[in-house]
Write an enzyme that holds these catalytic residues in place. Sequence first.
Site, mmCIF file in Angstrom:
data_model
loop_
_atom_site.group_PDB
_atom_site.id
_atom_site.type_symbol
_atom_site.label_atom_id
_atom_site.label_comp_id
_atom_site.label_asym_id
_atom_site.label_seq_id
_atom_site.Cartn_x
_atom_site.Cartn_y
_atom_site.Cartn_z
ATOM 1 N N GLY A 59 0.820 -1.199 0.000
ATOM 2 C CA GLY A 59 0.000 0.000 0.000
ATOM 3 C C GLY A 59 0.857 1.254 0.000
ATOM 4 O O GLY A 59 2.051 1.220 0.319
ATOM 5 N N CYS A 60 0.240 2.378 -0.369
ATOM 6 C CA CYS A 60 1.007 3.623 -0.505
ATOM 7 C C CYS A 60 1.459 4.171 0.844
ATOM 8 O O CYS A 60 2.653 4.448 1.041
ATOM 9 C CB CYS A 60 0.199 4.653 -1.285
ATOM 10 S SG CYS A 60 -1.475 4.934 -0.667
ATOM 11 N N PHE A 61 0.536 4.344 1.799
ATOM 12 C CA PHE A 61 0.945 4.771 3.134
ATOM 13 C C PHE A 61 1.938 3.771 3.727
ATOM 14 O O PHE A 61 2.925 4.157 4.359
ATOM 15 C CB PHE A 61 -0.265 4.874 4.061
ATOM 16 C CG PHE A 61 -0.944 6.214 4.075
ATOM 17 C CD1 PHE A 61 -0.221 7.389 4.230
ATOM 18 C CD2 PHE A 61 -2.319 6.305 3.969
ATOM 19 C CE1 PHE A 61 -0.850 8.622 4.268
ATOM 20 C CE2 PHE A 61 -2.955 7.538 3.998
ATOM 21 C CZ PHE A 61 -2.222 8.704 4.150
#
Length: 326
Positions: A135-137
Amino acid sequence: MKIKVGIVGGAGYTAGELLRILLHHEYAELGAIVSSSNAGNPIYQVHDDLVGETDLVFASELAGDEDVVFLCLGHGNSKDWLTQHELPETTHIIDLSNDFRLEADAEFEGREFVYGLPELNRSRIQQAQSIANPGCFATAIQLALLPLAQAGKLTDDVHVSAITGSTGAGQSLSETVHFSWRTNNVSIYKPFTHQHLGEIGESLAQLQPQLDSAMHFIPYRGNFTRGIFASVYTPSDLTQEEARELYQQFYADAPFTTVSDKEIHLKQVVNTNKCLLHVQKFGKQLLITSVIDNLVKGASGQAVQNMNLLFGLPETTGLGLKAGLF
């Protein structure tokens, strides 16, 4: 060697970024770009940054001869799609949803999905059949913490404050992505409960097995389109110089992750596959700031980085992207 590439869920933001990158990747040959709602339409009608770049049209299904398939589907939809569509065992899958990121979900219908954070799992990725793209975060936060975990230095609670652009919410319309709501505005969402906490915790425990520190994460919606700026802090007995040396050594062989001596900002990484880190000490608190582009290093660029590793290419291939600083 050409790698035959298919994309499922071809109309969204992450698919658009994949196309932008792969059209100029010297070893990639784009095949079917599947979008059930756009089949038969030119790709540039949806991804209008690609006008003049390609005459490809969306397909209704894969050709079946792909070397690798990128799944750019909404969270929860990749499992459903794979249940309904059987792919050859020789076809690699790189999934950009959260369906296979956790260890409990890593095996699915005979496939094992390796967690695709190259700075953590490079050798496993090179031998993998299928990849669960982070995921990005999770990418921004893990890269801020992995060196401390490897050194066994995560010994207290970790606090994270991170802000992301509107593209992090995907292309589907909702109240909080409308221009009139988002512009000149900032808000929190999913405080302390964000879905990326699970994968972050598993990665840190992989390096520091006895880890029992709590993570307190406040995500923010930003009034910009792309990028993540994360501030991560925790008590530490390291000096600032010791911490910086630890980070520089950990990322010495990571082509996209750089420890900066100067304070960092988003424009340095937007439209690139870079992660920039900055380490500072304030009293007992060690502060690590981390910046990435949520759609590139946080999604599609990292997916291409994983593809390169799967097929024995230098992981930088096709990813020499330049930030737009001004």
